[in-house]
Design an enzyme around this catalytic site. Structure first.
Site, PDB file in Angstrom:
ATOM      1  N   GLY A  12       0.815  -1.213   0.000  1.00 23.32           N
ATOM      2  CA  GLY A  12       0.000   0.000   0.000  1.00 23.32           C
ATOM      3  C   GLY A  12       0.848   1.263   0.000  1.00 23.32           C
ATOM      4  O   GLY A  12       2.082   1.213   0.073  1.00 23.32           O
ATOM      5  N   ASP A  13       0.175   2.409  -0.175  1.00 23.81           N
ATOM      6  CA  ASP A  13       0.811   3.733  -0.128  1.00 23.81           C
ATOM      7  C   ASP A  13       1.876   3.923  -1.204  1.00 23.81           C
ATOM      8  O   ASP A  13       2.835   4.675  -1.020  1.00 23.81           O
ATOM      9  CB  ASP A  13       1.435   3.993   1.267  1.00 23.81           C
ATOM     10  N   LYS A  16      -0.863   5.623  -5.410  1.00 27.44           N
ATOM     11  CA  LYS A  16      -1.988   5.362  -6.329  1.00 27.44           C
ATOM     12  C   LYS A  16      -2.809   6.624  -6.581  1.00 27.44           C
ATOM     13  O   LYS A  16      -3.172   6.928  -7.713  1.00 27.44           O
ATOM     14  CB  LYS A  16      -2.893   4.259  -5.745  1.00 27.44           C
ATOM     15  N   ALA A  39      -7.944   3.114   3.435  1.00 31.35           N
ATOM     16  CA  ALA A  39      -7.097   3.730   2.414  1.00 31.35           C
ATOM     17  C   ALA A  39      -6.905   5.217   2.692  1.00 31.35           C
ATOM     18  O   ALA A  39      -7.777   5.861   3.259  1.00 31.35           O
ATOM     19  CB  ALA A  39      -7.744   3.558   1.042  1.00 31.35           C
ATOM     20  N   GLY A  40      -5.754   5.728   2.264  1.00 30.89           N
ATOM     21  CA  GLY A  40      -5.508   7.166   2.295  1.00 30.89           C
ATOM     22  C   GLY A  40      -4.756   7.499   1.024  1.00 30.89           C
ATOM     23  O   GLY A  40      -3.602   7.103   0.873  1.00 30.89           O
ATOM     24  N   HIS A  41      -5.415   8.134   0.091  1.00 32.49           N
ATOM     25  CA  HIS A  41      -4.808   8.417  -1.220  1.00 32.49           C
ATOM     26  C   HIS A  41      -4.538   9.919  -1.319  1.00 32.49           C
ATOM     27  O   HIS A  41      -5.465  10.725  -1.238  1.00 32.49           O
ATOM     28  CB  HIS A  41      -5.729   7.935  -2.346  1.00 32.49           C
ATOM     29  N   GLN A 224      -5.050  -0.220  -1.010  1.00 28.06           N
ATOM     30  CA  GLN A 224      -4.042  -1.081  -0.386  1.00 28.06           C
ATOM     31  C   GLN A 224      -3.053  -1.572  -1.462  1.00 28.06           C
ATOM     32  O   GLN A 224      -2.861  -0.894  -2.449  1.00 28.06           O
ATOM     33  CB  GLN A 224      -4.691  -2.253   0.360  1.00 28.06           C
ATOM     34  N   THR A 239      -5.285  -7.051   4.682  1.00 28.71           N
ATOM     35  CA  THR A 239      -6.603  -6.460   4.843  1.00 28.71           C
ATOM     36  C   THR A 239      -7.639  -7.531   4.479  1.00 28.71           C
ATOM     37  O   THR A 239      -7.280  -8.679   4.169  1.00 28.71           O
ATOM     38  CB  THR A 239      -6.737  -5.165   4.019  1.00 28.71           C
ATOM     39  N   ALA A 299      -1.157   8.160   5.568  1.00 28.21           N
ATOM     40  CA  ALA A 299      -2.103   9.223   5.217  1.00 28.21           C
ATOM     41  C   ALA A 299      -3.420   9.071   5.981  1.00 28.21           C
ATOM     42  O   ALA A 299      -4.195  10.025   6.084  1.00 28.21           O
ATOM     43  CB  ALA A 299      -2.361   9.215   3.709  1.00 28.21           C
ATOM     44  N   ALA A 304       4.159   5.926  11.589  1.00 27.48           N
ATOM     45  CA  ALA A 304       5.400   5.870  10.810  1.00 27.48           C
ATOM     46  C   ALA A 304       5.376   4.599   9.961  1.00 27.48           C
ATOM     47  O   ALA A 304       4.988   3.539  10.451  1.00 27.48           O
ATOM     48  CB  ALA A 304       6.590   5.855  11.745  1.00 27.48           C
TER      49      ALA A 304
END
Ligand code: GDP
Ligand code: IMO
Ligand code: MG
Length: 425
Positions: A12-13, A16, A39-41, A224, A239, A299, A304
């Site tokens: 992930g991260d 995307k 998710a954090g986009h 993800q 997940t 995000a 960290a």
């Protein structure tokens, strides 16, 4: 028209959100097909940063439809928060956002169950984002869930009550001493549901089918990454959805023979947030440099991110499982200044050298075998054309292309939309 996919190939991260935003001008529809507010986009343009959790990353383009597919799980409270932020930016989301009636709803008690489950696991916890993702997908497969379409039914609140009551007894069963005020959580939830109900609910598989038939272009946006996939990831530290290409078929109702390009996105190094094995993880200055220069903080949760070298064994596995046709390498700029770069090209696995991703990658079984390549000193962040890229970066890219047997068509050199270099296939 075939449906193109954009998928994260690591944990992930990968970036995307940035690349979906960059590619949106080529598409009529951007569709999320799995995951939810875990998710954090991140999108950066015109000097401003935006973080999306459930809403597809095409939302800032006026003429694009953004579709939340049936495979997604929606928390109305977080969704409302995202809408409020969009309204502040004068985004006319009512016109451009549509939601599948078959998407499942995250209840406040799903979030509490997530917390109780994690607390009961102690040291073995998954490191979940605690957004209720696991419990909601469990209710989906257990055939107990509440879907967006149910909100249009007169008895949905009774169904809600009966499920929430069941959850409360389950929370007690965990005996995890979770403190909560359900009345407050419910007041917020029901308010947010009313906002959700002002949006357009659709039978999204039919919508997508008709759009395809009339020649509309569609990009499915993964959440993800492949190594967090419920089947192919580092289980149980994953997940609860299929993050890989196949998930787009079940999460949107698109037939497998209707998939076009599969864009696989990866960082020039590796990160992971939460628990679970990570063979190339660094605990030294190099890892700290990646973390600091790459600003590696989640995000969604602000945690960290763990950092390490690029793992080609894992990346190759992800390319295979997804059928990746084009690669995109992110955060090359973060590696500027490393004299040499290490790339894991094989594992020492229980005494043998292997080149495939095995069932168990726990540290006691796996030792990464590295190939060293020359680094580059140049700052990449102002570059906009492949001709400006330093030789060592080109060599790095060509080395990866040769190992992975897939072209790298985009090199990202900073978080901004503009910091994107296109390469010929
Ligand atoms: P996503 O979940 O895959 O959309 O990725 P995230 O948004 O969680 O994390 C990617 C982070 O890297 C964000 O903070 C982006 O703004 C940032 N980012 C994306 N591409 C680049 C890049 O090429 N260089 C740098 N330095 N940062 C980038
Ligand atoms: P995007 O779309 C990175 C991780 C969590 C945890 C595990 C399970 O921004 O790339 P969950 O909340 O699903 O129960 O958490 O998966 N995780 C992510 N890591 N990026 C994400 O999404 C993630 N979504 C979940 O940290 O290890
Ligand atoms: Mg993210």
């Amino acid at each position: 028209m075939a449906v193109d996919l954009l998928l994260g190939l690591q944990w992930g991260d990968e970036g995307k959100g940035k690349i979906v935003d960059v590619l949106t001008s080529n598409y009529d529809i951007i569709a999320r097909f799995q995951g939810g507010p875990n998710a954090g986009h991140t999108l950066v343009f015109n000097g401003k940063k935006h973080v999306l959790h459930t809403i597809p990353s095409g939302i800032f383009h006026e003429d694009t439809i953004n579709l939340v597919g049936n495979g997604v799980v929606i928390d109305p409270v977080i969704f409302k928060g995202e809408l409020d932020k969009l309204a502040e930016q004068n985004v006319d989301y009512k016109k451009s956002l549509v939601i599948s009636r078959k998407a499942h709803i995250i209840l406040p008690t799903h979030r509490l169950l997530d917390a109780a489950s994690e607390a009961s696991k102690g040291k073995a916890k998954i490191g979940s984002t605690l957004k209720g993702i696991g419990p909601t997908y469990m209710d989906k497969t257990g055939r107990n869930g509440i879907r967006v379409g149910d909100l249009e039914l007169s008895d949905w609140q009774e169904r809600y009550r009966s499920l929430a009551d069941k959850h409360e007894s389950m929370i007690e069963f965990y005996d995890a001493k979770i403190e909560y005020n359900l009345e407050e959580l419910e007041a917020e939830f029901f308010k947010a549901v009313e906002v959700l109900k002002t949006l357009t609910f659709i039978d999204s598989e039919e919508y997508v089918y008709q759009a395809q038939k009339s020649g509309k272009t569609i990009l499915a946006e993964g959440a993800q990454g492949s190594l967090l996939d419920i089947d192919f990831g580092t289980y149980p530290f994953v997940t609860s959805s299929n993050t890989t290409a196949a998930g787009s078929c079940t999460g949107l109702g698109v037939a497998p023979n209707q998939i076009g390009e599969v864009f696989g996105i990866f960082k020039a190094y590796t990160t992971r947030v939460g628990s679970g094995p990570f063979p190339t993880e660094l605990f030294d200055e190099d890892g700290e440099t990646m973390s600091r220069v790459g600003n590696e903080f989640g995000a969604t949760t602000g945690r960290a991110r763990r950092c390490g070298w690029l793992d080609l064994v894992a990346l190759k596995y992800a390319c295979q499982v997804n059928g990746v046709t084009q690669l995109m390498m992110m955060k090359g700029d973060v590696l500027s200044g490393f004299k040499t770069l290490k790339v894991c090209t094989a594992y020492k696995y229980k005494g043998d050298v292997i080149k495939h991703f095995p069932y168990n990658i726990d540290p006691e079984n796996i030792e990464p075998i590295y190939t060293e390549v020359e680094g580059w000193a140049e700052d990449l962040t102002e570059m906009s054309d492949a001709s400006q890229m330093p030789k060592a970066l080109n060599d790095y890219i060509e080395f990866l292309e040769k190992e992975l047997e897939i072209p790298i068509t985009i090199v990202s050199v900073g978080p901004d939309r503009k910091q994107t270099i296109f390469r010929d296939k």
